[in-house]
Design a protein around this motif. Structure first.
Motif, mmCIF file in Angstrom:
data_model
loop_
_atom_site.group_PDB
_atom_site.id
_atom_site.type_symbol
_atom_site.label_atom_id
_atom_site.label_comp_id
_atom_site.label_asym_id
_atom_site.label_seq_id
_atom_site.Cartn_x
_atom_site.Cartn_y
_atom_site.Cartn_z
ATOM 1 N N ILE A 61 0.854 -1.189 0.000
ATOM 2 C CA ILE A 61 0.000 0.000 0.000
ATOM 3 C C ILE A 61 0.890 1.239 0.000
ATOM 4 C CG2 ILE A 61 -1.885 1.211 1.155
ATOM 5 C CD1 ILE A 61 -2.001 -1.489 2.879
ATOM 6 N N VAL A 62 0.578 2.175 -0.873
ATOM 7 C CA VAL A 62 1.224 3.480 -0.876
ATOM 8 C C VAL A 62 0.112 4.514 -0.942
ATOM 9 C CG1 VAL A 62 2.790 5.048 -2.078
ATOM 10 C CG2 VAL A 62 3.265 2.589 -2.074
ATOM 11 N N SER A 63 0.081 5.393 0.036
ATOM 12 C CA SER A 63 -0.939 6.443 0.078
ATOM 13 C C SER A 63 -0.247 7.794 0.171
ATOM 14 C CB SER A 63 -1.864 6.249 1.283
ATOM 15 O OG SER A 63 -2.483 4.990 1.242
ATOM 16 N N GLN A 92 -3.186 -7.996 9.828
ATOM 17 C CA GLN A 92 -1.920 -7.374 10.215
ATOM 18 C C GLN A 92 -1.592 -6.267 9.222
ATOM 19 O OE1 GLN A 92 1.693 -9.729 9.865
ATOM 20 N NE2 GLN A 92 2.482 -8.753 11.714
ATOM 21 N N ILE A 93 -1.174 -5.139 9.759
ATOM 22 C CA ILE A 93 -0.785 -4.008 8.927
ATOM 23 C C ILE A 93 0.569 -3.519 9.421
ATOM 24 C CG2 ILE A 93 -1.356 -1.648 8.240
ATOM 25 C CD1 ILE A 93 -4.317 -2.508 8.592
ATOM 26 N N GLN A 94 1.492 -3.362 8.479
ATOM 27 C CA GLN A 94 2.829 -2.893 8.824
ATOM 28 C C GLN A 94 3.159 -1.678 7.965
ATOM 29 O OE1 GLN A 94 4.631 -6.752 7.945
ATOM 30 N NE2 GLN A 94 5.434 -6.748 10.039
ATOM 31 N N VAL A 95 3.540 -0.595 8.626
ATOM 32 C CA VAL A 95 3.970 0.610 7.928
ATOM 33 C C VAL A 95 5.488 0.600 7.898
ATOM 34 C CG1 VAL A 95 4.035 3.122 7.981
ATOM 35 C CG2 VAL A 95 1.928 1.924 8.606
ATOM 36 N N SER A 96 6.062 0.730 6.704
ATOM 37 C CA SER A 96 7.518 0.720 6.583
ATOM 38 C C SER A 96 8.104 2.129 6.575
ATOM 39 C CB SER A 96 7.947 -0.036 5.327
ATOM 40 O OG SER A 96 7.323 0.509 4.181
ATOM 41 N N SER A 97 7.324 3.110 6.063
ATOM 42 C CA SER A 97 7.864 4.472 6.039
ATOM 43 C C SER A 97 6.756 5.503 5.924
ATOM 44 C CB SER A 97 8.841 4.645 4.871
ATOM 45 O OG SER A 97 8.166 4.552 3.638
ATOM 46 N N LYS A 114 2.318 -2.512 4.149
ATOM 47 C CA LYS A 114 1.669 -3.701 3.593
ATOM 48 C C LYS A 114 0.635 -4.211 4.579
ATOM 49 C CE LYS A 114 5.261 -6.863 5.142
ATOM 50 N NZ LYS A 114 6.251 -7.855 4.747
ATOM 51 N N CYS A 115 -0.347 -4.888 4.016
ATOM 52 C CA CYS A 115 -1.345 -5.529 4.863
ATOM 53 C C CYS A 115 -1.372 -7.011 4.513
ATOM 54 C CB CYS A 115 -2.720 -4.886 4.720
ATOM 55 S SG CYS A 115 -3.473 -5.013 3.109
ATOM 56 N N SER A 116 -1.590 -7.820 5.533
ATOM 57 C CA SER A 116 -1.624 -9.272 5.363
ATOM 58 C C SER A 116 -2.951 -9.792 5.863
ATOM 59 C CB SER A 116 -0.505 -9.933 6.178
ATOM 60 O OG SER A 116 0.737 -9.369 5.850
ATOM 61 N N GLY A 117 -3.513 -10.730 5.120
ATOM 62 C CA GLY A 117 -4.793 -11.302 5.521
ATOM 63 C C GLY A 117 -5.225 -12.401 4.580
ATOM 64 N N ASP A 118 -6.531 -12.557 4.480
ATOM 65 C CA ASP A 118 -7.094 -13.616 3.653
ATOM 66 C C ASP A 118 -8.429 -13.134 3.094
ATOM 67 O OD1 ASP A 118 -7.289 -16.070 2.419
ATOM 68 O OD2 ASP A 118 -7.690 -17.206 4.248
ATOM 69 N N TYR A 119 -8.924 -13.870 2.127
ATOM 70 C CA TYR A 119 -10.218 -13.529 1.546
ATOM 71 C C TYR A 119 -11.319 -13.807 2.555
ATOM 72 C CZ TYR A 119 -7.389 -13.435 -2.623
ATOM 73 O OH TYR A 119 -6.407 -13.140 -3.533
ATOM 74 N N PHE A 120 -12.232 -12.862 2.677
ATOM 75 C CA PHE A 120 -13.323 -13.006 3.639
ATOM 76 C C PHE A 120 -14.233 -14.150 3.212
ATOM 77 C CE2 PHE A 120 -17.526 -12.139 5.370
ATOM 78 C CZ PHE A 120 -17.210 -11.993 6.710
ATOM 79 N N ASP A 121 -14.494 -15.055 4.145
ATOM 80 C CA ASP A 121 -15.368 -16.207 3.904
ATOM 81 C C ASP A 121 -16.454 -16.177 4.975
ATOM 82 O OD1 ASP A 121 -16.651 -18.660 3.725
ATOM 83 O OD2 ASP A 121 -14.796 -19.833 3.696
#
Length: 156
Positions: A61-63, A92-97, A114-121
């Motif tokens: 992710i870049v915002s 989980q969400i991790q900001v690198s900069s 970046k964000c880490s996860g899975d498809y919602f079921d």
């Protein structure tokens, strides 16, 4: 608007504040990077129990924004877009900069992570609320001697 905590979120990460119709959240962080991580996590935790989400998928992710509040708005909006475009819910969400740059007379804030996860079921994950949008209503970022706080409303 009152700032009374009406429901605890994830301990040390965020809480829900009193609001008549939407979700009013205060996120916490020891530093600005952790603040943005916890604010992002609050979006997904409001939709489901993130502890049940496996970290199978990762998205970069870049915002960009013109100030911290605009950056927070766009960051949360980009995370919400990942959910609605891919059905990906992150645990989980991790900001690198987080960088602040000057281009002529303009100031630009850029956050990367970046964000880490899975498809919602729905057969596996419990639905809480549907978040329609991030809003600027009551949004502010403050720092005191101990920690950073971000206040924002999610339209449900």
């Amino acid at each position: 608007m009152s700032e009374k905590i009406v429901e605890r979120g994830l301990p040390g990460k965020f809480d829900y504040l009193e609001h008549t119709a939407d979700l009013y959240i205060v996120a916490y962080g020891k530093n600005i990077l952790e603040l943005f991580e916890n604010a992002g996590l609050s979006v997904f935790e409001s939709m489901t129990d993130t502890s049940s989400i496996e970290k199978k998928q990762v998205r970069e992710i870049v915002s960009e924004g013109f100030d911290l509040e605009n950056l927070l708005y766009r960051w949360l909006e980009d995370l919400l877009t990942i959910y609605y475009s891919e059905n990906l819910i992150c645990s989980q969400i991790q900001v690198s900069s987080l960088n602040i740059m000057r281009t002529g007379d303009e100031i630009q804030y850029v956050i990367k992570g970046k964000c880490s996860g899975d498809y919602f079921d729905p057969n596996k994950h419990v639905s809480k609320v549907e978040i329609k949008a991030v809003t600027y209503h009551l949004m502010r970022i403050v720092k005191d001697e101990e920690k950073w706080k971000a206040y924002f409303v999610l339209d449900i």
